[in-house]
Design a protein around this motif. Structure first.
Motif, PDB file in Angstrom:
ATOM      1  N   ALA A  19       0.880  -1.113  -0.045  1.00  0.00           N
ATOM      2  CA  ALA A  19      -0.024  -0.325   0.249  1.00  0.00           C
ATOM      3  C   ALA A  19       0.725   1.280  -0.088  1.00  0.00           C
ATOM      4  N   PRO A  20       1.726   1.222   1.285  1.00  0.00           N
ATOM      5  CA  PRO A  20       2.667   3.050   0.924  1.00  0.00           C
ATOM      6  C   PRO A  20       3.505   3.001  -0.497  1.00  0.00           C
ATOM      7  N   LEU A  21       4.150   1.998  -0.668  1.00  0.00           N
ATOM      8  CA  LEU A  21       4.716   1.879  -1.912  1.00  0.00           C
ATOM      9  C   LEU A  21       3.806   2.057  -3.120  1.00  0.00           C
ATOM     10  N   LEU A  22       3.077   1.585  -3.738  1.00  0.00           N
ATOM     11  CA  LEU A  22       1.856   2.395  -4.299  1.00  0.00           C
ATOM     12  C   LEU A  22       1.748   3.609  -4.220  1.00  0.00           C
ATOM     13  N   VAL A  23       1.685   4.079  -3.200  1.00  0.00           N
ATOM     14  CA  VAL A  23       1.296   5.708  -3.438  1.00  0.00           C
ATOM     15  C   VAL A  23       2.654   5.907  -3.741  1.00  0.00           C
ATOM     16  N   ALA A  24       3.495   6.283  -3.161  1.00  0.00           N
ATOM     17  CA  ALA A  24       4.667   6.689  -3.495  1.00  0.00           C
ATOM     18  C   ALA A  24       4.803   6.631  -4.605  1.00  0.00           C
ATOM     19  N   ALA A  25       4.635   5.854  -5.303  1.00  0.00           N
ATOM     20  CA  ALA A  25       4.966   5.479  -6.812  1.00  0.00           C
ATOM     21  C   ALA A  25       3.822   6.118  -7.235  1.00  0.00           C
ATOM     22  N   ALA A  26       2.309   5.987  -7.167  1.00  0.00           N
ATOM     23  CA  ALA A  26       1.512   7.149  -7.699  1.00  0.00           C
ATOM     24  C   ALA A  26       1.401   8.947  -7.505  1.00  0.00           C
ATOM     25  N   SER A  27       2.378   8.840  -6.598  1.00  0.00           N
ATOM     26  CA  SER A  27       2.454  10.818  -5.709  1.00  0.00           C
ATOM     27  C   SER A  27       3.678  11.775  -6.437  1.00  0.00           C
TER      28      SER A  27
END
Length: 192
Positions: A19-27
């Motif tokens: 979850a946090p890795l996907l949000v970081a990538a999408a950021s």
């Protein structure tokens, strides 16, 4: 579940811990603002993962985190879905990359890994792609893979903002894969 490894990328099974890795990538580009596809934000990543992991549990989806091998950084996500073993077909979709990874080697390498697995390991006879009729960049990228445009599916899905999305459907057949593979490998060689 399988991990697909190429020269620069690793497509590994998506997990709830991503979850946090996907949000970081999408950021990188605030990609969740895209009108064309669903990309997770901090507010939507739980539902995004629930859908992906639910599809995995039901056997009709194989979701991946896309990692840059050199750093181990998650740079996006993709999946096999609409998996139909009886008819040896599936769809590659839900694909997105952080802004800094777009337009380089990442998309063609990820698609090469996925198409190779679909045709050479799973023995698919058909792989399809679907994109928003408004997403010209995605359409161009799919055609560049060697897929054939089949037509428009009207009101194919309802987007999170309520828009009724018309989609373009593309496919690649097993006998088309060898020529497409050669073109992809030639493209990828330019990034060495």
């Amino acid at each position: 579940m399988t991990t697909l490894t190429g020269p620069r990328l690793r497509l590994r099974p998506l997990t709830a811990d991503d979850a946090p890795l996907l949000v970081a990538a999408a950021s990188d580009g605030e990609l969740w603002r895209s009108p064309f596809t669903v990309i997770p934000s901090a507010d939507t990543v739980a539902a995004y993962l629930d859908k992906a992991l639910g599809g995995l549990a039901q056997g009709h989806m194989l979701p991946f985190a896309i990692e840059a091998q050199a750093s181990g950084q998650v740079i996006g996500s993709t999946r096999f879905w609409k998996i139909d073993h009886a008819n040896r077909k599936l769809e590659i979709g839900g694909s997105w990359l952080g802004l800094q990874w777009q337009g380089g080697f990442a998309n063609p390498e990820a698609k090469w890994l996925m198409l190779s697995y679909a045709f050479d390991q799973l023995r698919c006879v058909r792989v399809q792609f679907t994109t928003d009729v408004l997403n010209e960049r995605s359409r161009a990228a799919i055609l560049k893979l060697g897929a054939v445009e089949e037509g428009i599916i009207r009101h194919e899905r309802i987007m999170p903002d309520g828009r009724l999305r018309d989609s373009l459907r593309f496919s690649m057949l097993d006998h088309e894969w060898p020529a497409a593979r050669d073109r992809l490998l030639t493209r990828l060689a330019h990034f060495d």
